[in-house]
Design an enzyme around this catalytic site. Sequence first.
Site, PDB file in Angstrom:
ATOM      1  N   GLY A  16       0.826  -1.194   0.000  1.00 48.01           N
ATOM      2  CA  GLY A  16       0.000   0.000   0.000  1.00 48.01           C
ATOM      3  C   GLY A  16       0.866   1.251   0.000  1.00 48.01           C
ATOM      4  CB  THR A  28      -3.686  -1.545   6.357  1.00 42.75           C
ATOM      5  OG1 THR A  28      -2.778  -0.804   5.538  1.00 42.75           O
ATOM      6  CG2 THR A  28      -4.267  -0.660   7.441  1.00 42.75           C
ATOM      7  CD  GLU A  80      -5.157   2.218   3.212  1.00 39.13           C
ATOM      8  OE1 GLU A  80      -3.923   2.310   3.353  1.00 39.13           O
ATOM      9  OE2 GLU A  80      -5.961   3.153   3.400  1.00 39.13           O
ATOM     10  CG  HIS A  85      -3.621 -12.559  14.372  1.00 39.82           C
ATOM     11  ND1 HIS A  85      -3.658 -13.381  15.466  1.00 39.82           N
ATOM     12  CD2 HIS A  85      -2.645 -13.042  13.574  1.00 39.82           C
ATOM     13  CE1 HIS A  85      -2.749 -14.330  15.319  1.00 39.82           C
ATOM     14  NE2 HIS A  85      -2.123 -14.139  14.181  1.00 39.82           N
TER      15      HIS A  85
END
Length: 167
Positions: A16, A28, A80, A85
């Site tokens: 990204g 993300t 995004e 986790h």
Amino acid sequence: MKNSLPYFASGKVVKGFGRGSKSLGIPTANFDQFIVDQLPKDLPTGIYFGWAQVNRRPIYQMVTSLGWNPYFKNNTKSMETHILHRFPEDFYGAELKICLAGYLREEMNFKSIGDLKEAIRNDIEIAKQKLAIPEYERLSQDSFFSNVETNPKESVIPANEVITTNT
């Protein structure tokens, strides 16, 4: 929009803008632009909550930003996903499956990066609460998600502890 949800999407994780981890401390997983361009036209930009699965790993809670990220003044619409986790490594090129279960809020601009981080943390807390509601929780069991393969090398961190992904 109500008719568009839940909405399921899958595709390869791509690099990204590089801001999630670096600027925000909230990594993300990003979809290829082709996937973003295929989204239903009645699916508004904003922040969503739902479920995510990387390859055939377990299914986790997530929040997704869909839009132009006004604070960063993006010229390109993006999707995004922040998975609740901690993954032991980056997973560029992996298959990401998401279920947008519900809508949290519209995109908005912020006066500072601190204000943006605070809003994201709030979005995460609201998402956790909503995903505990049976109507949304059952979506984590949808047949859209692949059968889970166990990975003994992966460290599982409960969603109420520190939450990040390394992408």
